[in-house]
Design a protein around this motif. Sequence first.
Motif, PDB file in Angstrom:
ATOM      1  N   ARG A 183      47.999  44.144  41.078  1.00 56.80           N
ATOM      2  CA  ARG A 183      47.620  42.748  41.944  1.00 56.80           C
ATOM      3  C   ARG A 183      48.811  41.811  42.352  1.00 56.80           C
ATOM      4  O   ARG A 183      49.666  41.689  41.533  1.00 56.80           O
ATOM      5  CB  ARG A 183      46.339  42.091  41.284  1.00 56.80           C
ATOM      6  N   ALA A 243      28.388  41.887  36.902  1.00 52.25           N
ATOM      7  CA  ALA A 243      29.134  42.992  37.214  1.00 52.25           C
ATOM      8  C   ALA A 243      28.621  44.064  37.742  1.00 52.25           C
ATOM      9  O   ALA A 243      28.970  45.200  37.882  1.00 52.25           O
ATOM     10  CB  ALA A 243      29.930  43.345  36.173  1.00 52.25           C
ATOM     11  N   ILE A 296      30.484  47.017  42.456  1.00 47.44           N
ATOM     12  CA  ILE A 296      31.582  47.674  43.477  1.00 47.44           C
ATOM     13  C   ILE A 296      30.812  48.878  44.195  1.00 47.44           C
ATOM     14  O   ILE A 296      30.826  49.223  45.366  1.00 47.44           O
ATOM     15  CB  ILE A 296      32.808  47.808  42.770  1.00 47.44           C
ATOM     16  N   ARG A 338      32.664  42.038  42.005  1.00 50.23           N
ATOM     17  CA  ARG A 338      33.708  42.780  41.396  1.00 50.23           C
ATOM     18  C   ARG A 338      32.740  43.380  40.157  1.00 50.23           C
ATOM     19  O   ARG A 338      31.612  43.120  39.994  1.00 50.23           O
ATOM     20  CB  ARG A 338      34.686  41.673  40.835  1.00 50.23           C
ATOM     21  N   LYS A 376      39.338  46.239  32.137  1.00 52.17           N
ATOM     22  CA  LYS A 376      40.180  45.016  32.410  1.00 52.17           C
ATOM     23  C   LYS A 376      41.390  44.966  31.214  1.00 52.17           C
ATOM     24  O   LYS A 376      41.255  45.008  30.040  1.00 52.17           O
ATOM     25  CB  LYS A 376      39.452  43.754  32.307  1.00 52.17           C
ATOM     26  N   ASP A 389      35.807  50.638  33.526  1.00 48.75           N
ATOM     27  CA  ASP A 389      36.069  50.830  34.928  1.00 48.75           C
ATOM     28  C   ASP A 389      36.071  52.546  35.204  1.00 48.75           C
ATOM     29  O   ASP A 389      35.797  52.881  36.265  1.00 48.75           O
ATOM     30  CB  ASP A 389      37.140  50.140  35.560  1.00 48.75           C
ATOM     31  N   LEU A 425      37.501  40.435  45.054  1.00 50.71           N
ATOM     32  CA  LEU A 425      36.743  40.147  43.981  1.00 50.71           C
ATOM     33  C   LEU A 425      35.758  39.290  44.011  1.00 50.71           C
ATOM     34  O   LEU A 425      35.131  38.722  43.060  1.00 50.71           O
ATOM     35  CB  LEU A 425      37.632  39.773  42.686  1.00 50.71           C
ATOM     36  N   GLN A 432      37.871  36.141  34.529  1.00 52.18           N
ATOM     37  CA  GLN A 432      36.414  36.625  34.565  1.00 52.18           C
ATOM     38  C   GLN A 432      35.669  36.376  33.316  1.00 52.18           C
ATOM     39  O   GLN A 432      34.286  36.062  33.522  1.00 52.18           O
ATOM     40  CB  GLN A 432      36.170  38.069  34.856  1.00 52.18           C
ATOM     41  N   ARG A 456      39.787  49.201  46.362  1.00 52.82           N
ATOM     42  CA  ARG A 456      40.491  49.118  44.986  1.00 52.82           C
ATOM     43  C   ARG A 456      40.544  50.490  44.206  1.00 52.82           C
ATOM     44  O   ARG A 456      39.659  51.240  44.702  1.00 52.82           O
ATOM     45  CB  ARG A 456      39.648  48.167  43.889  1.00 52.82           C
ATOM     46  N   GLN A 459      31.783  35.423  43.662  1.00 49.13           N
ATOM     47  CA  GLN A 459      32.099  35.257  42.326  1.00 49.13           C
ATOM     48  C   GLN A 459      33.422  34.622  42.173  1.00 49.13           C
ATOM     49  O   GLN A 459      33.920  34.185  40.945  1.00 49.13           O
ATOM     50  CB  GLN A 459      32.208  36.709  41.498  1.00 49.13           C
ATOM     51  N   THR A 460      34.129  34.357  43.357  1.00 44.84           N
ATOM     52  CA  THR A 460      35.335  33.659  43.331  1.00 44.84           C
ATOM     53  C   THR A 460      35.061  32.192  43.269  1.00 44.84           C
ATOM     54  O   THR A 460      35.843  31.454  42.765  1.00 44.84           O
ATOM     55  CB  THR A 460      36.169  33.932  44.536  1.00 44.84           C
ATOM     56  N   CYS A 511      36.590  40.137  29.877  1.00 43.64           N
ATOM     57  CA  CYS A 511      36.309  40.158  31.235  1.00 43.64           C
ATOM     58  C   CYS A 511      34.883  39.881  31.401  1.00 43.64           C
ATOM     59  O   CYS A 511      34.209  39.129  30.624  1.00 43.64           O
ATOM     60  CB  CYS A 511      36.872  41.485  31.893  1.00 43.64           C
TER      61      CYS A 511
END
Length: 359
Positions: A295, A169, A57, A52, A254, A243, A49, A202, A95, A24-25, A163
């Motif tokens: 982060r 996701a 995850i 992510r 997010k 999350d 990520l 995102q 994470r 996803q990056t 996000c």
Amino acid sequence: MENILHYDTVALDDEKNALVIVDQTRLPGEVALLSLTRQEEIRRAIYLLQVRGAPAIGVAAAIGVYLAAREIRTEEYGAFCREFKTAKDYLASARPTAVNLFWALDRMERVVLAHRGEPAARIKALLHDEAVAIRDEDVCACRAIGEHGLSLIKDGDGILTHCNAGQLAAVKYGTALAPIHVGLEKGYRFRVFTDETRPLLQGARLSAFEMHSAGADTTVICDSMASQVMKNGWIQAVFVGCDRLAANGDACNKIGTSGLAILAQYYGIPFYVCAPTSTLDLRAATGSDIPIEERPPEEVTELWYEKRMAPAGVNVYNPAFDFADHALVTAVVTEHGIARPPYPESLRAMAGRRPEFTA
Ligand code: MRU
């Protein structure tokens, strides 16, 4: 480029014994699949990520810990448990905020603990099946969230999201974007606004890509423009993912979610949190009990820019999450239905329907 929705976000390749993810990056510019076999690679993919979003995850960790268990060589049950726990703790350290990571790993560990003294080969086979079940259940849960969420909106509505809580996701459909995916399948039209979602974008990179690929009328806005589009009357509902959902309904998501919920209340717009019950953490009494990931500062000062944008030497605060106060959450959409205030009761009832409670 092929439609991103035709790719599996997270999958297990049984032939190569690998976790396969869409990186996803590199989206939206490039659809690249990563085939990961080593635990360091899998943990790193979660941290960076490359995979992510809370449900994704969880599924990645379940597959990851199964792959780790495959490599355990001992036949002695106690030693097997210890090696399994080491692998589990290693992935869990990737994470801290999305509870689905810990939920999935705990569920995998319960398989090991429930088969005390049985041959390692059998436990490994059961772990394989559990990881696949976690993945398949995520697809069903997200589809159900889509159906329930769709009952809250109507054809032509403007939806604001933050996000990416879509297919990217999760495994399919996603959570906050599931009602839109299901609605589009049924011929609804929506005007979708995606917050770009600083600092990792995102919303601009992933939600906009996913919604545009799905055929939705998609508009990207900077996070600071949410108030303006609400004031314009363009937004009939806000849908966000989650999350970790505290027992009182505080919804951790997010960074920026809290502010969006405050804006939505100001403008009288319903604010919906979409989450499978695997995102519920009844041990967190309120949002303040949820660990918030911080982060690296470079994500704010350098990433995406040709040269550093903030002067050297300044402090940077980069929390990845915040929480919407339960008083601002109109409803929580789960796979088992729509929970409304008072949340301590309605969420506990939803949690009671999770397999580990009913088994
Ligand atoms: O840091 P990320 O990209 O993993 O954050 C993801 C989110 O905040 C999502 O909204 C959340 O995980 C819900 S995903 C269905």
